[in-house]
Design an enzyme around this catalytic site. Structure first.
Site, PDB file in Angstrom:
ATOM      1  N   LYS A 180      78.816  65.669  24.673  1.00 38.37           N
ATOM      2  CA  LYS A 180      80.010  66.266  24.061  1.00 38.37           C
ATOM      3  C   LYS A 180      79.831  66.487  22.542  1.00 38.37           C
ATOM      4  O   LYS A 180      79.202  67.448  22.163  1.00 38.37           O
ATOM      5  CB  LYS A 180      81.244  65.433  24.411  1.00 38.37           C
ATOM      6  CG  LYS A 180      81.560  65.538  25.917  1.00 38.37           C
ATOM      7  CD  LYS A 180      82.968  65.183  26.289  1.00 38.37           C
ATOM      8  CE  LYS A 180      83.275  65.669  27.706  1.00 38.37           C
ATOM      9  NZ  LYS A 180      83.230  64.626  28.734  1.00 38.37           N
TER      10      LYS A 180
ATOM     11  N   PHE B 159      84.720  58.251  35.174  1.00 39.37           N
ATOM     12  CA  PHE B 159      84.307  59.659  35.169  1.00 39.37           C
ATOM     13  C   PHE B 159      82.969  59.751  34.455  1.00 39.37           C
ATOM     14  O   PHE B 159      82.858  59.436  33.272  1.00 39.37           O
ATOM     15  CB  PHE B 159      85.319  60.583  34.471  1.00 39.37           C
ATOM     16  CG  PHE B 159      84.885  62.022  34.554  1.00 39.37           C
ATOM     17  CD1 PHE B 159      85.197  62.787  35.671  1.00 39.37           C
ATOM     18  CD2 PHE B 159      84.106  62.591  33.558  1.00 39.37           C
ATOM     19  CE1 PHE B 159      84.748  64.098  35.776  1.00 39.37           C
ATOM     20  CE2 PHE B 159      83.649  63.901  33.664  1.00 39.37           C
ATOM     21  CZ  PHE B 159      83.980  64.649  34.772  1.00 39.37           C
TER      22      PHE B 159
ATOM     23  N   ASP C 177      78.372  54.584  28.780  1.00 42.48           N
ATOM     24  CA  ASP C 177      78.609  56.025  28.763  1.00 42.48           C
ATOM     25  C   ASP C 177      79.582  56.305  27.626  1.00 42.48           C
ATOM     26  O   ASP C 177      80.790  56.147  27.756  1.00 42.48           O
ATOM     27  CB  ASP C 177      79.169  56.500  30.103  1.00 42.48           C
ATOM     28  CG  ASP C 177      79.418  58.013  30.111  1.00 42.48           C
ATOM     29  OD1 ASP C 177      79.418  58.617  29.026  1.00 42.48           O
ATOM     30  OD2 ASP C 177      79.622  58.577  31.213  1.00 42.48           O
TER      31      ASP C 177
END
Ligand SMILES: *Cc1c(COP(=O)(O)O)cnc(C)c1O
Length: 399
Positions: A254, A140, A225
């Site tokens: 985030k 993802f 990531d």
């Protein structure tokens, strides 16, 4: 306009691209949130790790407020006094020469894809328009058309093609598959050091080191990531630190915005970052003063190592508490720092049902796929609150 309550308004006027749990939150503080009826819940999602430091951490709110009173947005057409200190702090935290600020995680991923391709052409000598990037099944990385094009989740990609070419997806955790996938046109390997959305999937011990070695051997960039796994969640600044691996490129997002504003970034050495020259990449909001002020405070908080240590210690507590779940109701529990995926056994309730029941009992967590409950409390949570949450989870699984 008939509807007046917020849920009805959201359903009537909003796009239906989410299926939220039936709670309407109005306030948050630390590890707790409160709904519009005054009910309190332990937040065990922490906005997918964006709220690592808890809701409205006083240092982050103070940094945002101070900046709001001075300057909020200038665009990168001009310099601001907020940006440099943020970039310097983040570069030092990452041990990299340079940082490129964006806003959302998906933008950081897109930025890295562009950097890797251009590095491939200008530094590695990949023939024009032939650069390839290796990615992993179950990944993802966000929601743009390029990114969903290399997703293996049908719900993320179906109906959104045609997709960007140039990606090769291989099984996660299989080093032979990686060796087979890397060719002379491969510019980069884009990897989550722990796959978050897939259910907190931790790769086999030694795998990240083997990925690093494979990249070195073939002159390929390793892009980590760390948008969900990074910034203390796993008990380390980066999940790559668990294997003492240093990627060529870090992607952050985030928690970098402290749960206050969207802030993402790409960190890399000059040899990669300098493929970008004036006019080749940018963002109106990227590196804005409020984002920079909050991001700099996040970096300062992480510099002491306290948050990483806290996630490590509390993660052990969480692991012990989750070990008391009924083994007949649970297929697997994966814990990595203060982050866990609980796979429910077949024949029992779905993960969605468990999350709905838990919400009624005062615990918010979120299912990922049919059978996995993902747990990611804010790092400010106390050990007793972990016990309390696990007790609720037990009741929710028992039904
Ligand atoms: C959430 C996430 C993204 C995308 O971030 P957005 O801010 O939602 O665009 C990318 N990669 C990983 C690993 C993520 O968890």
């Amino acid at each position: 306009m008939e509807a007046t309550d917020p849920t009805a308004l959201e359903d009537r006027y909003g796009a239906h691209n989410y299926h939220p749990l039936p709670v309407v939150l109005a306030e948050g503080e630390g590890a707790w949130v409160t709904d519009t009826d005054g009910n309190r819940y332990l937040d065990w999602l922490a906005a997918y790790s964006a709220v690592n430091f808890g809701h409205r951490h006083p240092r982050l709110i103070a940094a945002a407020k101070a900046q709001l009173d001075r300057l909020t947005l200038a665009s990168r057409a001009f310099r601001t006094d907020a940006l440099g200190p943020f970039l310097a702090g983040l570069a030092e935290l990452c041990g990299k020469d340079a940082v490129l600020p964006m806003n959302t995680g998906a933008e950081a991923v897109e930025t890295a894809i562009k950097a890797a391709r251009k590095w491939g052409y200008t530094k590695k000598g990949v023939p024009a328009d032939r650069a390839r990037i290796v990615v992993f099944d179950g990944n993802f990385h966000g929601r743009t058309t390029t990114i969903v094009g290399f997703s293996s989740d049908p719900g993320s990609r179906e109906g959104f093609g045609p997709f960007t070419p140039g990606f090769d997806s291989i099984p996660y955790g299989d080093i032979d598959a990686l060796h087979a996938a890397i060719g002379s046109d491969t510019a980069a390997v884009l990897i989550e050091p722990v796959q978050g959305e897939a259910g907190v999937i931790v790769p086999p011990a030694g795998y990240l080191r083997a990925v690093r070695a494979a990249c070195d051997q073939s002159n390929v960039l390793m892009i980590a990531d760390e948008i969900q796994s990074g910034l203390a969640r796993t008990g380390h600044t980066f999940a790559c630190d668990r294997e003492d691996v240093v990627p060529d490129v870090y992607l952050l997002g985030k928690a970098l915005g402290g749960g206050v504003v969207p802030v993402s970034a790409v960190a890399a050495d000059r040899e990669v970052m300098d493929v970008f020259t004036p006019g080749t990449h940018g963002s109106t909001f990227g590196g804005n003063p409020v984002a920079a002020a909050v991001g700099a405070e996040v970096v300062a908080m992480l510099a002491t190592g306290e948050w990483q240590a806290r996630a490590r210690d509390l993660g052990k507590h969480l692991e012990d508490a989750l070990a008391t779940l009924d083994p007949s109701a649970v297929d697997a529990v994966r814990v990595c720092g203060l982050w866990a995926g609980v796979d429910l056994a077949d024949g029992g309730p779905s993960a969605r049902e468990v999350c709905e029941r838990a919400a009624r009992l005062g615990l918010l967590c979120k299912e990922t796929h049919e059978k996995t409950v993902r747990i990611a409390p804010p790092l400010v949570i106390e050990p007793e609150e972990i016990d309390r949450g696990v007790a609720i989870l037990k009741r929710a699984i028992e039904g």
